[in-house]
Design a protein around this motif. Sequence first.
Motif, PDB file in Angstrom:
ATOM      1  N   ASP A 112      10.234  49.198  40.229  1.00 19.42           N
ATOM      2  CA  ASP A 112       9.125  48.256  40.222  1.00 19.42           C
ATOM      3  C   ASP A 112       9.198  47.328  41.421  1.00 19.42           C
ATOM      4  O   ASP A 112       8.179  47.036  42.062  1.00 19.42           O
ATOM      5  N   PHE A 113      10.398  46.859  41.778  1.00 19.77           N
ATOM      6  CA  PHE A 113      10.551  46.011  42.956  1.00 19.77           C
ATOM      7  C   PHE A 113      10.162  46.764  44.221  1.00 19.77           C
ATOM      8  O   PHE A 113       9.546  46.211  45.124  1.00 19.77           O
ATOM      9  N   ARG A 114      10.514  48.039  44.281  1.00 20.53           N
ATOM     10  CA  ARG A 114      10.212  48.809  45.483  1.00 20.53           C
ATOM     11  C   ARG A 114       8.709  49.020  45.653  1.00 20.53           C
ATOM     12  O   ARG A 114       8.230  49.270  46.752  1.00 20.53           O
ATOM     13  N   ASP A 115       7.952  48.900  44.544  1.00 24.84           N
ATOM     14  CA  ASP A 115       6.505  49.044  44.634  1.00 24.84           C
ATOM     15  C   ASP A 115       5.859  47.900  45.404  1.00 24.84           C
ATOM     16  O   ASP A 115       4.737  48.005  45.854  1.00 24.84           O
ATOM     17  N   THR A 120       3.943  44.127  38.817  1.00 22.95           N
ATOM     18  CA  THR A 120       3.189  45.061  37.994  1.00 22.95           C
ATOM     19  C   THR A 120       3.738  45.137  36.579  1.00 22.95           C
ATOM     20  O   THR A 120       2.985  45.272  35.625  1.00 22.95           O
ATOM     21  N   ARG A 121       5.070  45.020  36.415  1.00 24.83           N
ATOM     22  CA  ARG A 121       5.685  45.134  35.094  1.00 24.83           C
ATOM     23  C   ARG A 121       6.722  44.043  34.843  1.00 24.83           C
ATOM     24  O   ARG A 121       6.690  43.370  33.828  1.00 24.83           O
ATOM     25  N   ASP A 211      11.745  42.132  50.813  1.00 23.82           N
ATOM     26  CA  ASP A 211      12.008  42.957  51.989  1.00 23.82           C
ATOM     27  C   ASP A 211      12.780  42.076  52.962  1.00 23.82           C
ATOM     28  O   ASP A 211      12.232  41.109  53.502  1.00 23.82           O
ATOM     29  N   ARG A 212      14.042  42.371  53.190  1.00 23.31           N
ATOM     30  CA  ARG A 212      14.884  41.504  54.010  1.00 23.31           C
ATOM     31  C   ARG A 212      14.551  41.536  55.493  1.00 23.31           C
ATOM     32  O   ARG A 212      15.152  40.821  56.281  1.00 23.31           O
ATOM     33  N   THR A 213      13.583  42.340  55.883  1.00 22.49           N
ATOM     34  CA  THR A 213      13.129  42.304  57.276  1.00 22.49           C
ATOM     35  C   THR A 213      11.979  41.320  57.454  1.00 22.49           C
ATOM     36  O   THR A 213      11.504  41.120  58.572  1.00 22.49           O
TER      37      THR A 213
END
Length: 479
Positions: A112-115, A120-121, A211-213
Motif C-alpha cells: 500500500d505504501f508503494r502505491d 488507499t487502505r 520516497d527518500r529521493t
Amino acid sequence: MKLVKLSLAAILAMGIAYAHDEASTDGNVNHGSVAEVINDGDDSNGEIFGQARSFYVDRTYSYATKPDNNRNSWAIGGYIGYKTPVMSGFSAAAAVYGTYGFDIHDQSLEDDFRDGLGVTRYDPSLQGYNGDNYAFIGQAYLNYKTDNTNLKAGRMRLDTPLAGADDARMLPNLFEAALVSNTDIENTTLIAGHVFRETVGTFANVYMPHDRTKAGSMLALHSGYGLGAELGLSGDFVNMGTIALGDETQTGLDNSTAGVTAIAAIYSGIEGLKLQAWDYIGWDILNALYLQADYNFKVNEDVNMFVAGQYINESDIGSYLERLTGAGISSNYGAAKIGVKYAGLTAYAAYSISGDASGPANLGTITPWGGMPAFTQGMVTRHQFFADTDAWKVAATYNFKDMGLNLKATVYYTSFDVGADNAYSPGNSWTATEPGFDFIYTPESVKGLQLRFRGNFPDDFSSSGTGWDEYRLIANYNF
C-alpha cells in the motif's frame, strides 16, 4: 542499531515509554523541559522501565473534488529499557523501541505504501519508512550527577519547546545529544545542551512523500517535521541540518550542519509563577527564541484561574535557508491563554497571531525538530505557525474522580484564519477548523494501564476543502 525482524514481535510482547500528548487540554503546557529529562542521578536501585502500546486509528477523508476515502491501521509497540543503579554519581540507561503493524486489509502495508501515500487502505502514521515494522536502540546514555549539576550524554528522549518527542502515534522522536543542568541559583534551573542527530517518530509519515529521493512539504516544516524527516524514519539517526532541510538527493544541496545548541533558564521563585526562556541555535539555519510565562492563582476556596503567554522569534543564521528557499526567515508568533478550574472542571480559551513573513517563501514559524508548544494547536491541525495567520481555541476537561470514576473527558474547538501569505498554499486564504474530543480512563484494578479514545474532525484543512473524521483507540501499559 537495527534488531533482527523475527525477534520484533517477542520484544514488543514483553512490554515496551512515557507519552506526551500532541496538545494539552487541561490548562497546562506539557512539553516538559530538558531539566526534567536529564535529572536521573538519584540513589535508586537499577530498574526495568517501559510502556506497551496498542494503537488503532481510523480516518475517513472528505474531498471537494474526488470521492471520500477511508483508511485505518492497527499496531502494537512501545519500548522496554533498563537503568543501572547509581554508583559514585554515575548511571546509565538503554531502551529498545519498536512497532509492529498488522496486515488488516487485503493488501499488505508495504504494498500500500508503494502505491503512493498509503492513503488507499492503511494510515501511515504507525509504521516506519514505507510501512516497515522495526526495532532499534532508541535510548543509550550515560548520566552523572554531582551536587546541583547533572550531565547526560548519548541517545535520549527530549521534551523541550522547539525540539521534542512529539509522541503522537506509535513511537516518538529521539535524539543524540549532550546536556547539562544546574540548580545552584535558588528556584532557578539553568540548562545548556547540544543536539547532533535525530530519529523521527512514526507521526512524520503523514507529512512525507514516502520516497527518500523527495523532500517533505512546507506543511511538515510548520508542523514539527523537517524537509528531510523521511531520512530519519525507521530508527535511523540523521544529522539535524539534514533532518531540517533534506539531503543532496532531495534538494541538490548538502544541508548537514554542526547541529543545534540550546540554552535555557527556568524560574519559579514567585508563588504561582513560572518563567521560561529558551534559545536554539540551529547552526547555519536559524536562531529561535522561545519565551513563556504561566501564572496560577486562587480566586477563592473553590475557584482557581490561570493565565499564560508565549512568544517565538526566528531569524537567520548562515545561508542554508536562503539558498534553499530563495529567502531567509524573520518571523514572530505570539499567543495568550486564560482559564479556570472549578471542582472537576477545567476550561480555557487561547488566541495566537503569526505575523507576515519576509521574502517570497513566507516561511512563518518553522519547527523542523518536533517542537510543538503552541496554545492554539489542534489534535492534528497545526496551522497556527503559518505566516499571516490568526488562531483561537477553546477547550474544557471534566475529571470524574470525585464521582468515583478515573475518567477525564475533554472537548475542544480550534479555528485558523489563514492569510494568503502562507507557504502551504501561497496566494490562498481560508478558515480551517477542528473540533475534537479526548477521553482518558485509568482503571484502578490494573495498575499502569491507561485506555484512551480520541477523535478529531477538521474542516477545510486545506484551501481546496479537504477534511476528515478520525477516531483513535489507544491502550498504554506503563511499568
